[in-house]
Write an enzyme that holds these catalytic residues in place. Sequence first.
Site, short mmCIF file in Angstrom:
data_model
loop_
_atom_site.label_atom_id
_atom_site.label_comp_id
_atom_site.label_asym_id
_atom_site.label_seq_id
_atom_site.Cartn_x
_atom_site.Cartn_y
_atom_site.Cartn_z
NE ARG A 55 -28.19 4.83 5.04
CZ ARG A 55 -29.35 4.65 5.49
NH1 ARG A 55 -30.52 5.11 5.12
NH2 ARG A 55 -29.59 3.62 6.40
CE1 TYR A 109 -5.72 14.40 -2.47
CE2 TYR A 109 -7.42 14.04 -0.76
CZ TYR A 109 -7.05 14.65 -1.82
OH TYR A 109 -8.04 15.52 -2.49
CG ASP A 181 -4.99 6.76 -1.19
OD1 ASP A 181 -4.70 6.31 -2.37
OD2 ASP A 181 -5.40 7.79 -0.72
CE LYS A 206 -8.22 12.65 -7.48
NZ LYS A 206 -7.47 12.45 -5.98
#
Length: 391
Positions: A55, A109, A181, A206
């Site tokens: 984590r 987005y 981004d 992507k």
Amino acid sequence: MSDPRSSDPAVGTSTLGIHGGAHERRPGAPVVPPIMQSATFFWGSPADGELLYTRYGNNPNQALLARKMASLEGTEASVVMASGMAATAMTLLALTTSGDHIVASTLLYGATQSLLGEELPRRGVESTFVDPADLSGFRKAIRDDTRVLFLESPTNPTLRVIDPRPIAELTRERGAVLVMDATFASPANLRPAALGVDVVIHSGTKYLGGHSDLIAGVVSGSASVIDDVTRVARLYGPAIDPHACWLLDRGLRTLDVRMRRHNENALTLARWLEAQPPVAKVIYPGLESHPDHDVAKTVLSGFGGMLSLVLAGGGAAADRFTDALRLAMVAPSLGGVETLVSQPRYTSHAALSPSALEAQGIPDGFVRISVGLEDVEDLRADFAQALDAAG
Ligand SMILES: *Cc1c(COP(=O)(O)O)cnc(C)c1O
């Protein structure tokens, strides 16, 4: 890591995608880093060094990938997470606190837009949205309490390409942080950090992964920003699983060669589509007709694999077109080896009214294509028969 390039013999994008982050070389070591599918690691006391825990983002697969991404972006450090949205959310939570202000592009987005417009205000962080192509909008919107400027480029689905340099200059003058981004470009087509962007975000789902088989996100920037983002991520917990990490590393090994083919196939199809009568408009930054063609030529090293078109027959024609496709698949998402086609009015922009869609340059009949790596002649044949069906 201090300067990833000085400690790494890898320099070019292809070489960095394969060797960046330099994993151990000794007799018997595997050439391919193994998947460390372990949540925790032997550790007795602080004398044993850094405590590893998956984590925490310091599992060996996560750490190798972070070093590789930093070398590809040309930043001091990176951190890899379980999704692109985790990357964006942890970055904004780390950079802002209640009472801070963000200036963001209107072309974002969908989930990012909701995060900025609906979720962060619940935490006392307000955003002002401005047209990203107009620097004066940023200048007017920026305030003394503005902490972050947020951009996306190229944008979805109208593929606007923004030059971040003047925005980066304004950000610096005002002591804020510029976050971008750059998912649609990938580091093979765009290095935002070299243009003054402070923090670069990718959905690894992507182009970085490239095979539509994993969900991941990456944040890259200075060591101090990445430390802050990592601290927040350790609390909220969007760690990436080691197996997804390993797949993402595998994808990066072919990033550059894939992007070259995406760029090539998309440009070929865009030029051909422009001459087809049922097509009213083709949107591709590599075409002279694109409003940002000149900007794209300066800031991008490839025009990318995303292209959009508007069919003269409107929404009904777009439905007939997508129904007729036999090779290209109708699905949301992008950046994989296979060609994917979608209509934003049904997917990413489903929340918008027809008039709002029109205002954003997404009229009925708008089709987005993530051009894959198939033989371009086969794609052209598939699109030709689907255009016949569309009428
Ligand atoms: C897909 C996407 C995201 C979100 O990424 P996930 O991996 O789905 O969380 C963010 N920004 C852009 C530009 C995207 O295309």
